[in-house]
Design a protein around this motif. Sequence first.
Motif, short mmCIF file in Angstrom:
data_model
loop_
_atom_site.label_atom_id
_atom_site.label_comp_id
_atom_site.label_asym_id
_atom_site.label_seq_id
_atom_site.Cartn_x
_atom_site.Cartn_y
_atom_site.Cartn_z
N GLN B 172 35.18 49.19 47.64
CA GLN B 172 34.14 50.12 47.11
C GLN B 172 34.29 51.51 47.11
O GLN B 172 33.97 52.43 46.29
N LYS B 173 34.80 52.05 48.20
CA LYS B 173 35.10 53.43 48.37
C LYS B 173 36.17 53.93 47.64
O LYS B 173 36.32 55.09 47.41
N TYR B 174 37.03 53.05 46.89
CA TYR B 174 38.04 53.62 45.90
C TYR B 174 37.37 53.52 44.65
O TYR B 174 38.26 53.24 43.62
N GLY B 175 36.11 53.11 44.33
CA GLY B 175 35.50 53.14 43.10
C GLY B 175 35.75 51.84 42.55
O GLY B 175 35.35 51.64 41.23
N ARG B 176 36.09 50.82 43.41
CA ARG B 176 36.32 49.55 42.59
C ARG B 176 34.99 48.66 42.89
O ARG B 176 34.91 47.84 44.05
N THR B 177 34.13 48.83 41.93
CA THR B 177 32.82 48.23 42.41
C THR B 177 32.64 46.77 41.84
O THR B 177 31.78 45.88 42.13
N GLU B 178 33.77 46.14 40.90
CA GLU B 178 33.61 44.87 40.44
C GLU B 178 34.14 43.65 41.12
O GLU B 178 35.28 44.13 41.68
N ARG B 179 33.65 42.88 41.43
CA ARG B 179 34.13 41.75 42.37
C ARG B 179 35.16 40.79 41.57
O ARG B 179 34.69 40.14 40.33
N VAL B 180 36.45 40.71 41.97
CA VAL B 180 37.25 39.97 41.49
C VAL B 180 37.35 38.83 42.46
O VAL B 180 37.76 38.75 43.48
N GLU B 181 37.69 37.49 41.61
CA GLU B 181 37.75 36.16 42.36
C GLU B 181 39.20 35.82 42.00
O GLU B 181 39.79 35.10 42.99
#
Lengths: 223, 476
Positions: B172-181
Amino acid sequence: MSNARNAIFAKIKAADAKRGKSSPADSRARLETPPAQLVPAMGKPAPEEARDIFITKALELGCTVADCESFADVPAKVSTYLQEQDCPGQVHIPDDADLSLLGWEDAGIAASSQLDAEALDGRTSVTRAIAGVAETGAVAVASSSKHPVSLGLLPDRHIFVLKVDEIKGGYEDVWRIGRAAKDNQGMSRALNLIGGPSRTGDIEATLVMGAHGPRTVHIILVS
Amino acid sequence: MHVTSEKFQDNAKAAIDDDQLQAGLFIFGKIFPLLREATASKLPEFEALRDSARDIKIEALNNLGTYLEAFEDRVEEAGGRVHWARTAEEANTIVEQLCEESGGKDIIKSKSMVTEELELNDHLIGKGYNVVETDLGEYIIQLRNEKPFHIVGPALHLNAGQVSDTFYEAHQKYGRTERVEDKVKLVEEARIVLRERFKNADVGITGANFLVAETGQIVLVTNEGNADLTATLPKRHIVVTGIEKVVPTLDDLSVFLRILARSATGQDTSNYVSLYSGPRRARDADGPESFDVVLVDNGRTDMLGTPVEEMLRCIRCGACLNSCPVFTTVGGQSYGSVYSGPMGAVWTPALASVSSAAKLPNASSFCGKCEEVCPVRIPLPSMMRHWREKEFEAHLTPSGQRWGLGVWAWLGRHPSLYRAATSIAGMGLRLIAKGRRGRRFVTALPFIGRGWTQSRDLAAPAEPTFLSQYKEGRRR
Ligand code: SF4
């Protein structure tokens, strides 16, 4: 930490004395003239078969292979490949006359000599190699002014231009080439055997390509 | 090396009840051995190469001093430096000083079991450095603050969902807020996040699979290419490895390259096989400005000339773990040591202490499978037996077990009492056994036997006993 060095060597010497099996003179001779080891048949294919075995093994490793009559045709082959991959006609090439003097523009390709990490990220590189290894399908490269190692690591696509007569049997052939190129600092800084695209099996042992290095590796064989 | 092997039994019990973990163990226990056999069967010289590999390592250990000196000379010739460390503390201090010289704080690492053994990451992080593992499996367990599950597949006990949770939280801290599975997307996400770390790192730390005395090269074997990025992009390349990794020549190295990937993951070759020596040369277009090799003893020279010397041949392929019925039932983290399975049961007491690792050499059924698959033919069972004896001599065996062995020995000296005792025990067992497929098994032993039947059954003894049949002349 020369104390540490002395202490470690003292313990090794003590063990040597206890076992009485060390033979420093023989060992030094082994380093001077490395004796041949068992080389499996796979590692020494007949020269006329090496090319086909190499192609098969490279395909097994996930490479694509194309052939090409002469160096002059390389830019056109690269162009075809990039179109197939739906990629822009843009490549990064090292300072290597084999590649830099080719007619890239005529083939509609912008060839850049920019080599910093930011520039290479996600792009296509074209480099030469020192050998193709039939035993494994890997391509061998050695670091030099003509070969920055990062060209084979940072781009998304790596295209090797390899002459058919550079295809060799096994590891031993690569060592021979490396040893012959030694200077007063020994072997080149890096000697890499690159076996296809980067990959990982670290999540549930499922093979996924494009872990850290190139996602695709294409080999253009110049006959 | 921090060892928590005294908790082996509790850890093992929890592991056996963990269905998710058991799924991961299927990869090690079944898939890897099948792949190993398939690829080895395609190389007719595989067994002969194993003999050569064993012999080369014997030669290297018999002349360790000569080969290490030659290696050091060649590294210096190439413009690099070699540092020697007796202990983990010394090694960690050397690496810290080298990092300090770099003037930067960002360190990238490629997978190295020796640095796990040294707990180097903890040391450097404690000194204010940012240390990021770049092998995907190591990266995942670093984010989860776990120890490697297996020396080759550190995170294979986790499923994609668990990795997804871990990344979701950490990225999240790298701006990656989407969950990938999806697994492909998870690898892609790690690639994107780690690529930035690679580009901005000040120091790259790698281990080494082998050191070549003839040429002063360190050898790195990976599938991801992360070790090569680590060895090439930052200003400094620091190699941390054990003194036993040296092989004499490049021709000798070929033998190991031909058996390592086959034994480890069933591949003909790893995708990146790389040899490095020295820093960037004047003519090089890239590469680090400095090249330092830290050679670590940390208990290894103490093994020379002892019954466990042969363990120093180990090339960390993991085949013995995958073949081990104990490892593939309880998994690596149960062992409480970074080295687990049969190889860990021998390494850990040698590198830590017999007392802290007392349980591990006992975590074996002595089936001998590990020795069968070990590419350098290390007699692992007899070495585990050696540590067991040491443990018994040092009175580290649990009192119940010592008491039991004592009673057994006393009965052994009194044959009639021994027979009386075994026939009573046999009757008891037959009494509580249940029938299954024509045989009778005890599924729940009482008292101290409870532990045995929690995860396996005990076959009830047949009747009449061999001795009674022998007496009646029915068996000869
Ligand atoms: S002991 Fe043998 S099988 Fe086990 S990891 Fe070491 S080399 Fe591989």
